[in-house]
Design an enzyme around this catalytic site. Structure first.
Site, PDB file in Angstrom:
ATOM      1  N   HIS A  48       0.819  -1.224   0.000  1.00  0.00           N
ATOM      2  CA  HIS A  48       0.000   0.000   0.000  1.00  0.00           C
ATOM      3  C   HIS A  48       0.852   1.274   0.000  1.00  0.00           C
ATOM      4  O   HIS A  48       0.483   2.285   0.580  1.00  0.00           O
ATOM      5  CB  HIS A  48      -0.982  -0.023   1.184  1.00  0.00           C
ATOM      6  CG  HIS A  48      -1.996  -1.126   1.044  1.00  0.00           C
ATOM      7  ND1 HIS A  48      -3.281  -0.915   0.601  1.00  0.00           N
ATOM      8  CD2 HIS A  48      -1.865  -2.465   1.207  1.00  0.00           C
ATOM      9  CE1 HIS A  48      -3.919  -2.077   0.547  1.00  0.00           C
ATOM     10  NE2 HIS A  48      -3.071  -3.034   0.905  1.00  0.00           N
ATOM     11  N   HIS A  52      -1.548   3.315  -5.364  1.00  0.00           N
ATOM     12  CA  HIS A  52      -1.876   1.886  -5.333  1.00  0.00           C
ATOM     13  C   HIS A  52      -3.383   1.673  -5.295  1.00  0.00           C
ATOM     14  O   HIS A  52      -4.148   2.618  -5.088  1.00  0.00           O
ATOM     15  CB  HIS A  52      -1.212   1.218  -4.129  1.00  0.00           C
ATOM     16  CG  HIS A  52      -1.809   1.646  -2.821  1.00  0.00           C
ATOM     17  ND1 HIS A  52      -1.453   2.813  -2.184  1.00  0.00           N
ATOM     18  CD2 HIS A  52      -2.777   1.081  -2.060  1.00  0.00           C
ATOM     19  CE1 HIS A  52      -2.157   2.938  -1.078  1.00  0.00           C
ATOM     20  NE2 HIS A  52      -2.983   1.910  -0.970  1.00  0.00           N
ATOM     21  N   ASP A  54      -6.538  -0.587  -3.587  1.00  0.00           N
ATOM     22  CA  ASP A  54      -7.013  -1.487  -2.529  1.00  0.00           C
ATOM     23  C   ASP A  54      -8.041  -2.443  -3.127  1.00  0.00           C
ATOM     24  O   ASP A  54      -9.029  -2.006  -3.725  1.00  0.00           O
ATOM     25  CB  ASP A  54      -7.738  -0.697  -1.423  1.00  0.00           C
ATOM     26  CG  ASP A  54      -6.785   0.085  -0.524  1.00  0.00           C
ATOM     27  OD1 ASP A  54      -5.569   0.101  -0.785  1.00  0.00           O
ATOM     28  OD2 ASP A  54      -7.297   0.676   0.450  1.00  0.00           O
ATOM     29  N   HIS A  58      -8.423  -6.310   1.251  1.00  0.00           N
ATOM     30  CA  HIS A  58      -7.731  -5.414   2.184  1.00  0.00           C
ATOM     31  C   HIS A  58      -8.578  -5.165   3.447  1.00  0.00           C
ATOM     32  O   HIS A  58      -8.045  -5.036   4.543  1.00  0.00           O
ATOM     33  CB  HIS A  58      -7.439  -4.085   1.471  1.00  0.00           C
ATOM     34  CG  HIS A  58      -6.770  -3.056   2.316  1.00  0.00           C
ATOM     35  ND1 HIS A  58      -5.616  -3.299   3.027  1.00  0.00           N
ATOM     36  CD2 HIS A  58      -7.091  -1.762   2.569  1.00  0.00           C
ATOM     37  CE1 HIS A  58      -5.262  -2.199   3.676  1.00  0.00           C
ATOM     38  NE2 HIS A  58      -6.144  -1.259   3.420  1.00  0.00           N
TER      39      HIS A  58
HETATM   40 ZN   LIG Z   1      -4.334   1.030   0.549  1.00  0.00          ZN
END
Ligand SMILES: [Zn+2]
Length: 208
Positions: A48, A52, A54, A58
């Site tokens: 992360h 980036h 998610d 996550h």
């Molecule tokens: Zn993240």
């Protein structure tokens, strides 16, 4: 696809790139291979860091990973919304004014982009839980924000992550919208193909 300009909204990755407190830093070691005489590097990083994406995994147990998500989500029309007047968090009211439609790709430009990524600011602008709830209910395609996390630092309220991820709405974090005006663009944001991962770095650009 016709376009005039590529706007790179990714942040530069190096050992001096700021990371969210507690995340593994970026470490790059150049190795000269004796056998091949070529230069290779060993890279260490958290998943992360920098710009980036998610994946649901996550924040959601047994949620989809980066490689489970359809690539079509990450390429196509998107809208940058100016939320720079929201000083603490992006409010539901700010989003309501925008008549956001189901399936839209939404990038939130906040005051974070004006401060940049030179140092870590714990009081970064985040997406309010009510704002996240609104976007999740609308079933947008993805949400991006211009800092390393979409939720308030230190808050136990993880809803800005979970409400979106539960609906399989990926979150792009760590984009730099300082050079981007509110409006419509084509987004290209391809996460690296790390199999089964909770998140992955991406080179994110806007075309217009
Ligand atoms: Zn993240």
């Amino acid at each position: 696809m016709k376009y005039n300009q590529i706007i790179d909204i990714s942040i530069p990755l190096s050992e001096s790139t700021i990371v969210y407190p507690g995340n593994p830093k970026i470490e790059i070691e150049e190795i000269k291979s004796e056998a091949s005489k070529s230069i290779i590097s060993k890279i260490t990083s958290g998943s992360h860091n920098g710009t980036h994406i998610d994946a649901p995994r996550h924040g959601i147990k047994n949620g989809k990973s980066i490689t489970d998500l359809p690539l079509g989500t990450f390429i196509g029309p998107c809208r940058v919304i100016d939320c720079t007047t929201d000083s603490e968090s992006v409010l539901r009211q700010t989003l309501e004014l925008q008549t956001i439609q189901q399936g839209e790709r939404i990038l939130l430009k906040t005051a974070n982009s004006l401060r940049g990524y030179k140092e870590f600011y714990p009081d970064f602008v985040y997406l309010s839980p009510k704002g996240a709830q609104y976007l999740a209910k609308l079933e947008v395609a993805l949400v991006g924000i211009d800092y390393l996390s979409i939720k308030q630092k230190g808050s136990q309220d993880n809803r800005p992550h979970t409400l979106l991820l539960k609906k399989n709405i990926p979150i792009i974090e760590g984009i730099d919208l300082s050079q981007v005006a509110e409006g419509n663009y084509i987004l290209v944001a391809l996460p690296l193909k790390y199999v089964g991962m909770d998140g992955a770095p991406a080179r994110v650009v806007l075309l217009n």
